[in-house]
Motif scaffolding. Structure first.
Motif, mmCIF file in Angstrom:
data_model
loop_
_atom_site.group_PDB
_atom_site.id
_atom_site.type_symbol
_atom_site.label_atom_id
_atom_site.label_comp_id
_atom_site.label_asym_id
_atom_site.label_seq_id
_atom_site.Cartn_x
_atom_site.Cartn_y
_atom_site.Cartn_z
ATOM 1 N N VAL A 178 30.336 44.464 40.425
ATOM 2 C CA VAL A 178 30.994 44.010 39.937
ATOM 3 C C VAL A 178 32.615 44.539 40.657
ATOM 4 C CG1 VAL A 178 32.976 42.156 38.639
ATOM 5 C CG2 VAL A 178 30.037 42.097 38.313
ATOM 6 N N MET A 179 32.518 45.598 39.530
ATOM 7 C CA MET A 179 34.231 46.712 40.072
ATOM 8 C C MET A 179 33.550 46.593 42.105
ATOM 9 S SD MET A 179 32.914 49.488 37.678
ATOM 10 C CE MET A 179 33.670 49.188 35.771
ATOM 11 N N ILE A 180 32.470 46.726 42.103
ATOM 12 C CA ILE A 180 32.635 47.319 43.761
ATOM 13 C C ILE A 180 33.594 46.280 44.858
ATOM 14 C CG2 ILE A 180 30.992 48.689 45.198
ATOM 15 C CD1 ILE A 180 29.340 50.234 43.507
ATOM 16 N N LYS A 181 32.846 45.418 44.161
ATOM 17 C CA LYS A 181 32.894 44.028 45.143
ATOM 18 C C LYS A 181 34.198 43.729 44.554
ATOM 19 C CE LYS A 181 31.477 38.934 45.475
ATOM 20 N NZ LYS A 181 31.004 38.485 45.022
ATOM 21 N N GLN A 182 34.779 43.552 43.352
ATOM 22 C CA GLN A 182 36.446 43.319 43.566
ATOM 23 C C GLN A 182 37.310 44.094 44.066
ATOM 24 O OE1 GLN A 182 36.709 43.382 39.273
ATOM 25 N NE2 GLN A 182 36.208 41.326 39.061
ATOM 26 N N LEU A 183 37.374 45.173 44.226
ATOM 27 C CA LEU A 183 38.163 46.180 44.921
ATOM 28 C C LEU A 183 37.654 46.127 45.770
ATOM 29 C CD1 LEU A 183 37.439 50.076 42.477
ATOM 30 C CD2 LEU A 183 39.518 48.241 42.965
ATOM 31 N N SER A 184 36.441 46.054 46.992
ATOM 32 C CA SER A 184 36.430 45.519 48.214
ATOM 33 C C SER A 184 37.428 44.401 48.548
ATOM 34 C CB SER A 184 34.641 45.768 48.533
ATOM 35 O OG SER A 184 34.237 46.878 47.816
ATOM 36 N N VAL A 185 36.820 43.608 47.733
ATOM 37 C CA VAL A 185 38.106 42.349 48.266
ATOM 38 C C VAL A 185 39.102 42.597 48.112
ATOM 39 C CG1 VAL A 185 38.135 39.900 47.530
ATOM 40 C CG2 VAL A 185 36.012 40.651 47.866
ATOM 41 N N TRP A 186 40.171 43.194 47.132
ATOM 42 C CA TRP A 186 41.161 42.850 46.808
ATOM 43 C C TRP A 186 41.634 43.923 47.934
ATOM 44 C CZ3 TRP A 186 43.534 46.410 42.706
ATOM 45 C CH2 TRP A 186 44.564 46.898 42.556
ATOM 46 N N ALA A 187 41.211 45.580 48.751
ATOM 47 C CA ALA A 187 41.569 46.547 49.519
ATOM 48 C C ALA A 187 41.337 45.705 50.997
ATOM 49 C CB ALA A 187 40.304 47.570 49.513
ATOM 50 N N TYR A 188 40.537 44.724 51.308
ATOM 51 C CA TYR A 188 40.452 44.084 52.465
ATOM 52 C C TYR A 188 41.344 42.970 52.802
ATOM 53 C CZ TYR A 188 37.951 41.116 55.875
ATOM 54 O OH TYR A 188 37.652 40.471 56.857
ATOM 55 N N LEU A 189 41.811 42.171 51.482
ATOM 56 C CA LEU A 189 42.655 41.485 51.855
ATOM 57 C C LEU A 189 44.192 42.120 51.809
ATOM 58 C CD1 LEU A 189 41.299 38.778 49.003
ATOM 59 C CD2 LEU A 189 41.578 38.269 51.367
ATOM 60 N N SER A 190 44.515 43.299 50.894
ATOM 61 C CA SER A 190 45.972 43.787 51.406
ATOM 62 C C SER A 190 45.752 44.408 52.188
ATOM 63 C CB SER A 190 46.291 44.692 49.977
ATOM 64 O OG SER A 190 44.831 45.552 49.449
ATOM 65 N N SER A 191 44.826 44.666 53.188
ATOM 66 C CA SER A 191 44.624 45.936 54.294
ATOM 67 C C SER A 191 45.750 44.651 55.598
ATOM 68 C CB SER A 191 43.967 45.745 54.742
ATOM 69 O OG SER A 191 43.455 44.695 55.741
ATOM 70 N N GLU A 192 46.110 45.908 56.523
ATOM 71 C CA GLU A 192 47.814 44.778 57.879
ATOM 72 C C GLU A 192 46.686 44.281 58.300
ATOM 73 O OE1 GLU A 192 51.366 46.045 59.611
ATOM 74 O OE2 GLU A 192 50.227 47.934 59.200
ATOM 75 N N ILE A 193 45.080 44.801 58.937
ATOM 76 C CA ILE A 193 45.096 44.562 59.741
ATOM 77 C C ILE A 193 44.331 42.556 59.725
ATOM 78 C CG2 ILE A 193 42.440 45.669 58.944
ATOM 79 C CD1 ILE A 193 41.926 45.618 62.439
ATOM 80 N N VAL A 194 44.196 43.113 58.445
ATOM 81 C CA VAL A 194 43.243 41.431 58.057
ATOM 82 C C VAL A 194 43.881 40.728 57.657
ATOM 83 C CG1 VAL A 194 42.575 40.126 55.953
ATOM 84 C CG2 VAL A 194 40.877 42.730 56.671
ATOM 85 N N ALA A 195 45.330 41.049 56.931
ATOM 86 C CA ALA A 195 46.621 39.985 57.296
ATOM 87 C C ALA A 195 46.865 39.735 58.501
ATOM 88 C CB ALA A 195 47.877 40.549 56.366
ATOM 89 N N LYS A 196 46.999 40.329 59.786
ATOM 90 C CA LYS A 196 47.987 39.639 60.958
ATOM 91 C C LYS A 196 47.129 39.655 61.992
ATOM 92 C CE LYS A 196 51.357 43.377 61.476
ATOM 93 N NZ LYS A 196 51.915 44.359 62.437
#
Length: 200
Positions: free
Chosen positions: A144-162
């Protein structure tokens, strides 16, 4: 929206309380690219393999590796996890290393993570025992730790946002009436010069 509301929203996105996030979001800390955390380059690479299995690259969307989630997760775990949480996280990575996760075929990787998903549905809590002291404590499941942090990092990245959202810096152009279709992307806002996006 204040920071406590943001914290709750991130928790809902990834399915529960984000471990270690309270200190990060409520203190408003920033990171520099030069910082080095507790994870080695090999551990970060392994972590990104796990995250890529959760959030794979596709023709329409970047994957976890594209978003460079590893260094972000390293900084959160290094600076905002307790010593006990760090031990749980490192032990989890060691188990994936023992499985030689990076060398497995994609279907084999998926099978391992699906097994983890099924397990945590029945076992929400995890009891960790320190091998040196013999002391035990309960925490969330390591996966759960790994998954949560993966999704958090993914959604907060510039490439995903744009790429996955309609990226609209604020202040920006105001349009009072916009047609919405099934193809319309959700909005991703950035406020001022200290917005939510990580530049990578």
């Amino acid at each position: 929206m204040n920071r406590r509301d943001i914290l709750k929203s991130v928790g809902l996105i990834v399915g529960g309380t984000v471990i270690g996030a309270d200190a990060f979001l409520l203190n408003g800390c920033t990171f520099s690219e030069e910082q080095v955390g507790i994870l080695s380059n090999k551990q970060i690479k392994l972590l990104e393999e796990i995250a890529e299995t959760i959030l794979p690259h596709s023709e329409k969307s970047p994957g976890a590796k594209d978003a460079k989630v590893g260094p972000f997760i390293d900084r959160i775990v290094s600076d905002f996890y307790t010593t006990q949480e760090q031990q749980v996280f490192l032990e989890a990575l060691a188990k994936y290393k023992e499985l030689d996760f990076e060398s497995l075929k994609q279907e084999e990787k998926k099978a391992i993570l699906l097994k983890e998903e099924k397990y945590i549905e029945e076992n929400d809590q995890y009891t960790f025992t320190n091998k040196e002291t013999g002391k035990s404590f309960e925490t969330r499941q390591p996966y759960v730790m790994i998954k949560q942090l993966s999704v958090w990092a993914y959604l907060s990245s510039e490439i995903v946002a744009k790429n996955n959202f309609n990226y609209l810096p604020i202040p920006g152009k105001y349009t009072g009436c916009v047609e919405v279709t099934p193809e319309t992307k959700p909005m991703y806002w950035k406020q001022g010069s200290r917005g939510a996006l990580r530049k990578i």
